[in-house]
Design a protein around this motif. Structure first.
Motif, PDB file in Angstrom:
ATOM      1  N   UNK A  19      -6.608  13.295  -9.901  1.00  0.00           N
ATOM      2  CA  UNK A  19      -5.541  13.951 -10.155  1.00  0.00           C
ATOM      3  C   UNK A  19      -5.323  14.423 -11.824  1.00  0.00           C
ATOM      4  N   UNK A  20      -5.795  13.229 -12.480  1.00  0.00           N
ATOM      5  CA  UNK A  20      -5.831  13.508 -14.062  1.00  0.00           C
ATOM      6  C   UNK A  20      -7.075  14.292 -14.640  1.00  0.00           C
ATOM      7  N   UNK A  21      -8.211  13.886 -14.175  1.00  0.00           N
ATOM      8  CA  UNK A  21      -9.606  14.365 -14.524  1.00  0.00           C
ATOM      9  C   UNK A  21      -9.681  15.809 -13.830  1.00  0.00           C
ATOM     10  N   UNK A  22      -9.841  15.856 -12.472  1.00  0.00           N
ATOM     11  CA  UNK A  22     -10.011  17.185 -11.892  1.00  0.00           C
ATOM     12  C   UNK A  22      -8.750  18.040 -11.710  1.00  0.00           C
ATOM     13  N   UNK A  23      -7.379  17.453 -11.945  1.00  0.00           N
ATOM     14  CA  UNK A  23      -6.277  18.315 -11.797  1.00  0.00           C
ATOM     15  C   UNK A  23      -5.853  18.819 -10.518  1.00  0.00           C
ATOM     16  N   UNK A  24      -6.364  17.791  -9.502  1.00  0.00           N
ATOM     17  CA  UNK A  24      -5.879  17.886  -8.235  1.00  0.00           C
ATOM     18  C   UNK A  24      -4.295  17.839  -8.068  1.00  0.00           C
ATOM     19  N   UNK A  25      -3.729  18.416  -7.138  1.00  0.00           N
ATOM     20  CA  UNK A  25      -2.246  18.128  -6.911  1.00  0.00           C
ATOM     21  C   UNK A  25      -2.282  16.954  -5.665  1.00  0.00           C
ATOM     22  N   UNK A  26      -1.443  15.826  -5.765  1.00  0.00           N
ATOM     23  CA  UNK A  26      -1.388  14.644  -5.003  1.00  0.00           C
ATOM     24  C   UNK A  26      -1.303  15.004  -3.543  1.00  0.00           C
ATOM     25  N   UNK A  27      -0.670  16.225  -3.134  1.00  0.00           N
ATOM     26  CA  UNK A  27      -0.404  16.500  -1.987  1.00  0.00           C
ATOM     27  C   UNK A  27      -1.794  17.046  -1.195  1.00  0.00           C
ATOM     28  N   UNK A  28      -2.493  17.489  -2.212  1.00  0.00           N
ATOM     29  CA  UNK A  28      -3.930  17.923  -1.641  1.00  0.00           C
ATOM     30  C   UNK A  28      -4.756  16.731  -1.320  1.00  0.00           C
ATOM     31  N   UNK A  29      -4.828  15.622  -1.970  1.00  0.00           N
ATOM     32  CA  UNK A  29      -5.313  14.479  -1.455  1.00  0.00           C
ATOM     33  C   UNK A  29      -4.950  13.813  -0.228  1.00  0.00           C
ATOM     34  N   UNK A  30      -3.424  13.755  -0.294  1.00  0.00           N
ATOM     35  CA  UNK A  30      -2.929  13.336   0.874  1.00  0.00           C
ATOM     36  C   UNK A  30      -3.342  13.972   2.186  1.00  0.00           C
ATOM     37  N   UNK A  31      -3.514  15.341   2.111  1.00  0.00           N
ATOM     38  CA  UNK A  31      -3.985  16.168   3.223  1.00  0.00           C
ATOM     39  C   UNK A  31      -5.510  15.809   3.479  1.00  0.00           C
ATOM     40  N   UNK A  32      -6.047  15.385   2.503  1.00  0.00           N
ATOM     41  CA  UNK A  32      -7.677  15.112   2.566  1.00  0.00           C
ATOM     42  C   UNK A  32      -7.874  13.644   2.358  1.00  0.00           C
TER      43      UNK A  32
ATOM     44  N   UNK B 119       4.884  11.135  -0.215  1.00  0.00           N
ATOM     45  CA  UNK B 119       6.400  10.922   0.689  1.00  0.00           C
ATOM     46  C   UNK B 119       5.758   9.681   1.697  1.00  0.00           C
ATOM     47  N   UNK B 120       6.943   9.451   2.364  1.00  0.00           N
ATOM     48  CA  UNK B 120       6.311   8.378   3.580  1.00  0.00           C
ATOM     49  C   UNK B 120       5.647   9.228   4.611  1.00  0.00           C
ATOM     50  N   UNK B 121       6.194  10.414   5.058  1.00  0.00           N
ATOM     51  CA  UNK B 121       5.655  11.149   6.011  1.00  0.00           C
ATOM     52  C   UNK B 121       4.206  11.760   5.748  1.00  0.00           C
ATOM     53  N   UNK B 122       4.002  11.878   4.193  1.00  0.00           N
ATOM     54  CA  UNK B 122       2.564  12.256   3.765  1.00  0.00           C
ATOM     55  C   UNK B 122       1.517  11.099   4.088  1.00  0.00           C
ATOM     56  N   UNK B 123       2.020   9.949   3.724  1.00  0.00           N
ATOM     57  CA  UNK B 123       1.442   8.419   3.947  1.00  0.00           C
ATOM     58  C   UNK B 123       0.923   8.523   5.376  1.00  0.00           C
TER      59      UNK B 123
ATOM     60  N   UNK C  94       0.821  -1.107  -0.084  1.00  0.00           N
ATOM     61  CA  UNK C  94      -0.106   0.001  -0.008  1.00  0.00           C
ATOM     62  C   UNK C  94       0.946   1.368  -0.035  1.00  0.00           C
ATOM     63  N   UNK C  95       1.974   1.062   0.794  1.00  0.00           N
ATOM     64  CA  UNK C  95       2.825   2.427   0.784  1.00  0.00           C
ATOM     65  C   UNK C  95       3.507   2.764  -0.753  1.00  0.00           C
ATOM     66  N   UNK C  96       3.908   1.352  -1.359  1.00  0.00           N
ATOM     67  CA  UNK C  96       4.228   1.583  -2.809  1.00  0.00           C
ATOM     68  C   UNK C  96       3.345   2.096  -3.701  1.00  0.00           C
ATOM     69  N   UNK C  97       1.983   1.903  -3.456  1.00  0.00           N
ATOM     70  CA  UNK C  97       1.053   2.484  -4.411  1.00  0.00           C
ATOM     71  C   UNK C  97       0.695   3.900  -4.232  1.00  0.00           C
ATOM     72  N   UNK C  98       0.868   4.211  -3.025  1.00  0.00           N
ATOM     73  CA  UNK C  98       0.757   5.676  -2.637  1.00  0.00           C
ATOM     74  C   UNK C  98       1.845   6.659  -3.292  1.00  0.00           C
ATOM     75  N   UNK C  99       3.065   5.608  -2.733  1.00  0.00           N
ATOM     76  CA  UNK C  99       4.339   6.504  -3.439  1.00  0.00           C
ATOM     77  C   UNK C  99       4.460   6.587  -4.941  1.00  0.00           C
ATOM     78  N   UNK C 100       3.827   5.814  -5.798  1.00  0.00           N
ATOM     79  CA  UNK C 100       3.681   6.070  -7.172  1.00  0.00           C
ATOM     80  C   UNK C 100       2.900   7.309  -7.546  1.00  0.00           C
TER      81      UNK C 100
END
Length: 382
Positions: free
Chosen positions: A290-303, A260-264, A250-256
Protein backbone atom coordinates in the motif's frame (compact mmCIF):
# COMPACT_ATOMS: atom_id res chain seq x y z
CA UNK A 1 27.79 -0.40 37.74
CA UNK A 2 27.97 -1.72 41.32
CA UNK A 3 24.17 -1.71 41.43
CA UNK A 4 23.97 -3.79 38.23
CA UNK A 5 26.52 -6.33 39.50
CA UNK A 6 24.67 -6.52 42.81
CA UNK A 7 21.37 -7.23 41.05
CA UNK A 8 22.95 -9.93 38.85
CA UNK A 9 24.57 -11.54 41.89
CA UNK A 10 21.28 -11.47 43.79
CA UNK A 11 19.50 -13.05 40.81
CA UNK A 12 22.13 -15.81 40.51
CA UNK A 13 21.99 -16.55 44.25
CA UNK A 14 18.21 -16.73 44.04
CA UNK A 15 18.43 -19.33 41.25
CA UNK A 16 20.97 -21.37 43.23
CA UNK A 17 18.75 -21.23 46.31
CA UNK A 18 15.80 -22.44 44.22
CA UNK A 19 17.81 -25.40 42.93
CA UNK A 20 18.89 -26.30 46.47
CA UNK A 21 15.30 -26.06 47.61
CA UNK A 22 14.26 -28.49 44.88
CA UNK A 23 16.84 -31.00 46.02
CA UNK A 24 15.74 -30.60 49.64
CA UNK A 25 12.21 -31.45 48.55
CA UNK A 26 13.51 -34.82 47.42
CA UNK A 27 15.74 -35.44 50.43
CA UNK A 28 13.09 -34.42 52.98
CA UNK A 29 11.00 -37.52 52.27
CA UNK A 30 11.46 -40.61 54.39
CA UNK A 31 13.94 -43.29 53.35
CA UNK A 32 14.23 -45.55 51.32
CA UNK A 33 11.76 -43.86 48.96
CA UNK A 34 13.61 -40.56 49.36
CA UNK A 35 16.89 -42.22 48.41
CA UNK A 36 15.42 -43.71 45.23
CA UNK A 37 13.74 -40.42 44.34
CA UNK A 38 16.95 -38.49 44.94
CA UNK A 39 18.89 -40.91 42.73
CA UNK A 40 16.28 -40.54 39.97
CA UNK A 41 16.51 -36.74 40.09
CA UNK A 42 20.31 -36.84 40.08
CA UNK A 43 20.38 -39.28 37.14
CA UNK A 44 17.98 -37.20 35.05
CA UNK A 45 20.05 -34.07 35.62
CA UNK A 46 23.49 -35.60 35.04
CA UNK A 47 22.74 -38.15 32.31
CA UNK A 48 19.78 -36.62 30.47
CA UNK A 49 20.34 -32.89 30.84
CA UNK A 50 17.13 -32.20 32.76
CA UNK A 51 16.75 -28.89 34.59
CA UNK A 52 16.33 -29.62 38.34
CA UNK A 53 12.63 -28.67 38.45
CA UNK A 54 11.85 -30.88 35.42
CA UNK A 55 13.85 -33.73 36.95
CA UNK A 56 11.82 -33.56 40.17
CA UNK A 57 8.57 -33.47 38.19
CA UNK A 58 9.62 -36.48 36.08
CA UNK A 59 10.78 -38.41 39.14
CA UNK A 60 7.14 -38.71 40.24
CA UNK A 61 6.65 -41.20 37.40
CA UNK A 62 10.00 -42.99 37.70
CA UNK A 63 11.80 -45.06 40.28
CA UNK A 64 15.37 -45.49 39.09
CA UNK A 65 17.31 -47.51 41.67
CA UNK A 66 20.47 -48.01 39.61
CA UNK A 67 21.87 -46.64 36.36
CA UNK A 68 21.95 -50.05 34.62
CA UNK A 69 18.53 -49.96 32.89
CA UNK A 70 18.46 -46.26 31.90
CA UNK A 71 22.08 -46.49 30.72
CA UNK A 72 21.14 -49.42 28.49
CA UNK A 73 18.19 -47.45 27.09
CA UNK A 74 20.36 -44.42 26.30
CA UNK A 75 22.98 -46.69 24.70
CA UNK A 76 20.22 -48.30 22.62
CA UNK A 77 19.01 -44.93 21.35
CA UNK A 78 22.55 -43.92 20.46
CA UNK A 79 23.00 -47.16 18.50
CA UNK A 80 19.80 -46.37 16.61
CA UNK A 81 21.22 -43.03 15.49
CA UNK A 82 19.76 -40.58 18.02
CA UNK A 83 21.92 -37.63 18.99
CA UNK A 84 22.35 -36.65 22.64
CA UNK A 85 20.06 -33.68 22.08
CA UNK A 86 17.37 -35.90 20.58
CA UNK A 87 17.68 -38.40 23.43
CA UNK A 88 17.35 -35.63 25.99
CA UNK A 89 14.27 -34.29 24.20
CA UNK A 90 12.73 -37.75 23.94
CA UNK A 91 13.27 -38.54 27.61
CA UNK A 92 11.92 -35.17 28.73
CA UNK A 93 8.74 -35.78 26.76
CA UNK A 94 8.47 -39.43 27.81
CA UNK A 95 10.60 -40.15 30.91
CA UNK A 96 9.14 -43.67 31.28
CA UNK A 97 11.23 -44.63 28.24
CA UNK A 98 14.18 -45.01 30.62
CA UNK A 99 12.45 -47.98 32.29
CA UNK A 100 11.83 -49.87 29.04
CA UNK A 101 13.67 -53.07 28.21
CA UNK A 102 15.64 -52.27 25.04
CA UNK A 103 15.59 -55.83 23.72
CA UNK A 104 12.02 -56.90 24.45
CA UNK A 105 10.16 -53.57 24.37
CA UNK A 106 11.99 -51.06 22.19
CA UNK A 107 13.82 -53.11 19.54
CA UNK A 108 10.68 -54.87 18.17
CA UNK A 109 9.04 -51.48 17.55
CA UNK A 110 12.08 -50.20 15.69
CA UNK A 111 12.25 -53.41 13.65
CA UNK A 112 8.56 -53.18 12.72
CA UNK A 113 8.83 -49.54 11.63
CA UNK A 114 11.85 -50.47 9.56
CA UNK A 115 10.00 -53.43 8.01
CA UNK A 116 7.24 -51.22 6.59
CA UNK A 117 9.78 -49.09 4.72
CA UNK A 118 10.82 -46.30 7.08
CA UNK A 119 14.52 -45.45 7.06
CA UNK A 120 16.59 -45.18 10.24
CA UNK A 121 16.51 -41.38 9.98
CA UNK A 122 12.72 -41.47 9.47
CA UNK A 123 12.28 -43.49 12.66
CA UNK A 124 14.56 -41.20 14.67
CA UNK A 125 12.68 -38.13 13.44
CA UNK A 126 9.25 -39.65 14.12
CA UNK A 127 10.00 -40.88 17.62
CA UNK A 128 11.74 -37.65 18.55
CA UNK A 129 8.57 -35.84 17.52
CA UNK A 130 6.24 -38.36 19.16
CA UNK A 131 8.13 -40.15 22.00
CA UNK A 132 4.92 -41.40 23.64
CA UNK A 133 4.54 -43.83 20.75
CA UNK A 134 7.23 -45.89 22.51
CA UNK A 135 4.75 -46.48 25.31
CA UNK A 136 2.13 -47.89 22.95
CA UNK A 137 1.73 -51.64 22.51
CA UNK A 138 3.25 -52.90 19.29
CA UNK A 139 0.75 -55.74 18.97
CA UNK A 140 -2.38 -53.96 20.20
CA UNK A 141 -1.87 -50.47 18.79
CA UNK A 142 1.06 -49.64 16.50
CA UNK A 143 0.69 -52.60 14.14
CA UNK A 144 -3.12 -52.53 13.80
CA UNK A 145 -3.12 -48.72 13.44
CA UNK A 146 -0.58 -48.70 10.63
CA UNK A 147 -2.24 -51.68 8.94
CA UNK A 148 -5.57 -49.82 9.06
CA UNK A 149 -3.91 -46.70 7.66
CA UNK A 150 -2.53 -48.78 4.79
CA UNK A 151 -5.96 -50.29 4.13
CA UNK A 152 -7.49 -46.82 3.98
CA UNK A 153 -4.82 -45.41 1.68
CA UNK A 154 -4.55 -48.57 -0.43
CA UNK A 155 -0.86 -47.94 -1.01
CA UNK A 156 2.33 -48.53 0.95
CA UNK A 157 3.91 -45.42 -0.59
CA UNK A 158 1.01 -43.20 0.48
CA UNK A 159 1.11 -44.78 3.93
CA UNK A 160 4.77 -43.86 4.33
CA UNK A 161 4.09 -40.31 3.15
CA UNK A 162 1.33 -39.95 5.78
CA UNK A 163 3.53 -41.32 8.57
CA UNK A 164 6.46 -39.08 7.65
CA UNK A 165 4.22 -36.03 7.49
CA UNK A 166 2.59 -36.58 10.86
CA UNK A 167 4.11 -38.70 13.62
CA UNK A 168 0.86 -38.73 15.61
CA UNK A 169 -0.39 -41.66 13.51
CA UNK A 170 1.91 -43.86 15.62
CA UNK A 171 -0.04 -43.31 18.82
CA UNK A 172 -3.43 -41.76 17.98
CA UNK A 173 -6.56 -43.89 17.84
CA UNK A 174 -7.88 -44.22 14.30
CA UNK A 175 -11.10 -45.85 15.41
CA UNK A 176 -11.92 -43.10 17.92
CA UNK A 177 -10.68 -40.06 15.97
CA UNK A 178 -9.86 -40.49 12.28
CA UNK A 179 -12.72 -42.74 11.17
CA UNK A 180 -15.48 -40.53 12.69
CA UNK A 181 -13.89 -37.41 11.19
CA UNK A 182 -13.67 -39.03 7.76
CA UNK A 183 -17.31 -40.08 8.06
CA UNK A 184 -18.24 -36.46 8.81
CA UNK A 185 -16.38 -35.24 5.73
CA UNK A 186 -18.23 -37.78 3.62
CA UNK A 187 -21.55 -36.65 5.11
CA UNK A 188 -20.95 -33.03 4.06
CA UNK A 189 -20.14 -34.10 0.52
CA UNK A 190 -16.38 -34.58 0.31
CA UNK A 191 -15.55 -37.31 -2.26
CA UNK A 192 -13.33 -40.27 -1.41
CA UNK A 193 -10.51 -39.01 -3.62
CA UNK A 194 -10.30 -35.76 -1.63
CA UNK A 195 -10.33 -37.60 1.69
CA UNK A 196 -7.59 -39.88 0.38
CA UNK A 197 -5.51 -36.82 -0.47
CA UNK A 198 -6.08 -35.25 2.96
CA UNK A 199 -5.23 -38.46 4.81
CA UNK A 200 -2.04 -38.86 2.76
CA UNK A 201 -0.64 -35.34 2.70
CA UNK A 202 -2.40 -33.58 5.61
CA UNK A 203 -3.25 -36.28 8.16
CA UNK A 204 -2.91 -33.81 11.02
CA UNK A 205 -5.97 -31.94 9.69
CA UNK A 206 -8.26 -34.81 10.68
CA UNK A 207 -6.55 -35.65 13.99
CA UNK A 208 -8.64 -33.35 16.19
CA UNK A 209 -11.21 -34.81 18.58
CA UNK A 210 -14.48 -35.34 16.76
CA UNK A 211 -16.47 -32.66 18.59
CA UNK A 212 -13.99 -29.87 17.80
CA UNK A 213 -13.57 -31.15 14.26
CA UNK A 214 -17.33 -31.28 13.73
CA UNK A 215 -17.75 -27.73 14.98
CA UNK A 216 -15.06 -26.45 12.58
CA UNK A 217 -16.51 -28.35 9.60
CA UNK A 218 -20.01 -27.07 10.27
CA UNK A 219 -18.75 -23.48 10.52
CA UNK A 220 -16.86 -23.78 7.23
CA UNK A 221 -19.91 -25.26 5.51
CA UNK A 222 -22.03 -22.41 6.84
CA UNK A 223 -19.56 -19.89 5.38
CA UNK A 224 -20.19 -21.39 1.96
CA UNK A 225 -17.02 -23.39 1.29
CA UNK A 226 -17.35 -26.20 -1.25
CA UNK A 227 -16.23 -29.64 0.05
CA UNK A 228 -15.19 -30.48 -3.51
CA UNK A 229 -12.50 -27.82 -3.50
CA UNK A 230 -9.04 -27.93 -1.93
CA UNK A 231 -9.52 -24.80 0.14
CA UNK A 232 -12.29 -26.51 2.17
CA UNK A 233 -9.81 -28.36 4.39
CA UNK A 234 -7.55 -25.31 4.53
CA UNK A 235 -10.49 -23.39 5.97
CA UNK A 236 -11.22 -26.18 8.47
CA UNK A 237 -7.57 -26.11 9.52
CA UNK A 238 -7.71 -22.33 9.96
CA UNK A 239 -10.85 -22.44 12.08
CA UNK A 240 -9.45 -25.26 14.22
CA UNK A 241 -6.08 -23.60 14.71
CA UNK A 242 -7.23 -20.39 16.36
CA UNK A 243 -9.47 -19.29 19.19
CA UNK A 244 -12.39 -16.92 18.71
CA UNK A 245 -10.37 -14.07 20.24
CA UNK A 246 -7.47 -14.72 17.84
CA UNK A 247 -9.87 -14.73 14.90
CA UNK A 248 -11.35 -11.41 16.02
CA UNK A 249 -7.87 -9.93 16.42
CA UNK A 250 -7.02 -10.89 12.83
CA UNK A 251 -10.27 -9.28 11.70
CA UNK A 252 -9.27 -6.08 13.50
CA UNK A 253 -5.84 -6.13 11.84
CA UNK A 254 -7.38 -6.26 8.36
CA UNK A 255 -10.02 -3.68 9.27
CA UNK A 256 -7.22 -1.26 10.16
CA UNK A 257 -6.21 -1.50 6.50
CA UNK A 258 -9.74 -0.52 5.43
CA UNK A 259 -10.98 -4.01 4.66
CA UNK A 260 -14.69 -4.48 5.29
CA UNK A 261 -15.98 -7.62 7.00
CA UNK A 262 -17.39 -8.73 3.66
CA UNK A 263 -13.97 -8.26 2.00
CA UNK A 264 -12.27 -10.23 4.78
CA UNK A 265 -14.72 -13.11 4.27
CA UNK A 266 -14.11 -13.06 0.50
CA UNK A 267 -10.36 -13.03 1.11
CA UNK A 268 -10.68 -15.98 3.49
CA UNK A 269 -12.85 -17.86 0.97
CA UNK A 270 -10.20 -17.27 -1.70
CA UNK A 271 -7.18 -18.04 0.44
CA UNK A 272 -7.86 -19.36 3.98
CA UNK A 273 -4.16 -19.09 4.83
CA UNK A 274 -4.48 -15.30 4.94
CA UNK A 275 -6.13 -15.62 8.36
CA UNK A 276 -3.33 -17.82 9.68
CA UNK A 277 -0.55 -15.32 9.10
CA UNK A 278 0.77 -13.36 12.06
CA UNK A 279 -0.36 -9.78 12.61
CA UNK A 280 3.24 -8.73 11.97
CA UNK A 281 3.33 -10.49 8.59
CA UNK A 282 -0.04 -9.02 7.57
CA UNK A 283 1.06 -5.52 8.47
CA UNK A 284 4.42 -5.85 6.69
CA UNK A 285 2.83 -7.03 3.43
CA UNK A 286 0.08 -4.41 3.56
CA UNK A 287 2.50 -1.62 4.44
CA UNK A 288 4.87 -2.48 1.59
CA UNK A 289 2.19 -2.93 -1.07
CA UNK A 290 0.00 0.00 0.00
CA UNK A 291 2.60 2.56 1.04
CA UNK A 292 5.55 1.54 -1.16
CA UNK A 293 3.85 0.15 -4.27
CA UNK A 294 0.67 2.30 -3.96
CA UNK A 295 -1.79 -0.57 -4.11
CA UNK A 296 -5.36 0.09 -3.07
CA UNK A 297 -6.22 -2.07 -0.05
CA UNK A 298 -9.22 -3.50 -1.90
CA UNK A 299 -6.94 -4.90 -4.63
CA UNK A 300 -5.03 -6.90 -2.02
CA UNK A 301 -8.32 -8.07 -0.48
CA UNK A 302 -9.31 -9.44 -3.88
CA UNK A 303 -5.90 -11.09 -4.23
CA UNK A 304 -5.47 -12.39 -0.66
CA UNK A 305 -2.86 -14.92 -1.77
CA UNK A 306 -0.44 -11.97 -1.68
CA UNK A 307 -0.56 -12.01 2.15
CA UNK A 308 0.94 -15.52 2.14
CA UNK A 309 3.87 -14.69 -0.14
CA UNK A 310 7.39 -14.30 1.21
CA UNK A 311 8.53 -10.71 1.55
CA UNK A 312 12.18 -11.67 1.06
CA UNK A 313 11.90 -14.20 -1.76
CA UNK A 314 8.91 -12.95 -3.70
CA UNK A 315 7.28 -9.60 -2.96
CA UNK A 316 10.27 -7.27 -2.58
CA UNK A 317 12.54 -8.59 -5.39
CA UNK A 318 9.68 -8.87 -7.87
CA UNK A 319 8.33 -5.43 -7.06
CA UNK A 320 11.81 -3.98 -7.53
CA UNK A 321 12.27 -5.62 -10.92
CA UNK A 322 8.75 -4.51 -11.89
CA UNK A 323 9.76 -0.92 -11.15
CA UNK A 324 12.99 -1.49 -13.13
CA UNK A 325 10.98 -2.64 -16.16
CA UNK A 326 8.64 0.31 -15.75
CA UNK A 327 11.56 2.77 -15.63
CA UNK A 328 13.12 1.21 -18.73
CA UNK A 329 9.96 1.37 -20.82
CA UNK A 330 9.36 -2.39 -20.87
CA UNK A 331 5.99 -1.82 -19.20
CA UNK A 332 3.69 0.98 -20.31
CA UNK A 333 2.21 2.47 -17.15
CA UNK A 334 1.64 0.81 -13.78
CA UNK A 335 -1.02 -1.87 -14.02
CA UNK A 336 -2.01 -3.41 -10.70
CA UNK A 337 -3.63 -6.45 -12.27
CA UNK A 338 -0.38 -7.05 -14.10
CA UNK A 339 1.65 -6.50 -10.93
CA UNK A 340 -0.55 -9.02 -9.10
CA UNK A 341 0.32 -11.51 -11.82
CA UNK A 342 4.01 -10.76 -11.33
CA UNK A 343 3.72 -11.54 -7.64
CA UNK A 344 1.49 -14.62 -7.86
CA UNK A 345 3.00 -16.42 -10.86
CA UNK A 346 5.33 -19.39 -10.42
CA UNK A 347 9.07 -18.82 -10.60
CA UNK A 348 9.22 -20.68 -13.91
CA UNK A 349 6.52 -18.54 -15.53
CA UNK A 350 8.01 -15.38 -14.08
CA UNK A 351 11.47 -16.17 -15.44
CA UNK A 352 10.00 -16.79 -18.91
CA UNK A 353 8.44 -13.33 -18.80
CA UNK A 354 11.78 -11.76 -17.83
CA UNK A 355 13.58 -13.68 -20.58
CA UNK A 356 11.29 -12.03 -23.13
CA UNK A 357 12.15 -8.61 -21.71
CA UNK A 358 15.83 -9.55 -21.73
CA UNK A 359 15.82 -9.72 -25.53
CA UNK A 360 14.67 -6.09 -25.61
CA UNK A 361 16.66 -4.67 -22.70
CA UNK A 362 19.62 -6.84 -21.60
CA UNK A 363 20.19 -6.62 -17.86
CA UNK A 364 16.71 -7.45 -16.55
CA UNK A 365 17.65 -10.96 -15.46
CA UNK A 366 20.87 -9.76 -13.84
CA UNK A 367 18.96 -7.07 -11.94
CA UNK A 368 16.39 -9.58 -10.67
CA UNK A 369 19.04 -12.10 -9.56
CA UNK A 370 20.91 -9.34 -7.71
CA UNK A 371 17.74 -8.38 -5.86
CA UNK A 372 17.10 -12.01 -4.94
CA UNK A 373 20.66 -12.33 -3.63
CA UNK A 374 20.25 -9.21 -1.53
CA UNK A 375 16.66 -9.84 -0.49
CA UNK A 376 17.53 -10.27 3.17
CA UNK A 377 18.96 -6.77 3.41
CA UNK A 378 16.01 -5.30 1.53
CA UNK A 379 13.46 -7.06 3.71
CA UNK A 380 14.95 -5.49 6.82
CA UNK A 381 14.06 -2.06 5.47
CA UNK A 382 10.35 -2.73 5.35
Amino acid sequence: MFSLVSRNLTSSMSKITSVHRLFRQCSSCSSPAASANSFTVSYLIKSCGFPPDKAISASKFLNIKSPDRPDSVIAFFKNQGFTETQISHLVRKFPVALTCNPETNLLPKFEFLSSIGLSDSDIVKLLTARPKALGRSLKNHIQPTLYLLKDLLQSNDRTLIAIRRCAWVLDKSFQAIVIPNMQLLRDVGMPGSKMLYVLTYHPRDISDNKEQFKKAVEEVVEMGFDPLKTNFMSAVHAIRSMSKSTWEKKMETYEKWAWSKAQILVAFMTNPWCMMKSDEKINKVMDYLVNKMEFEASIIANNSMLISLSMKKRIIPRCLVYQYCLDNGLIKGKNYSGLCWWLKSSENMFMKRLERYETKTPGVLKFYREKLDHSNSYSNLF
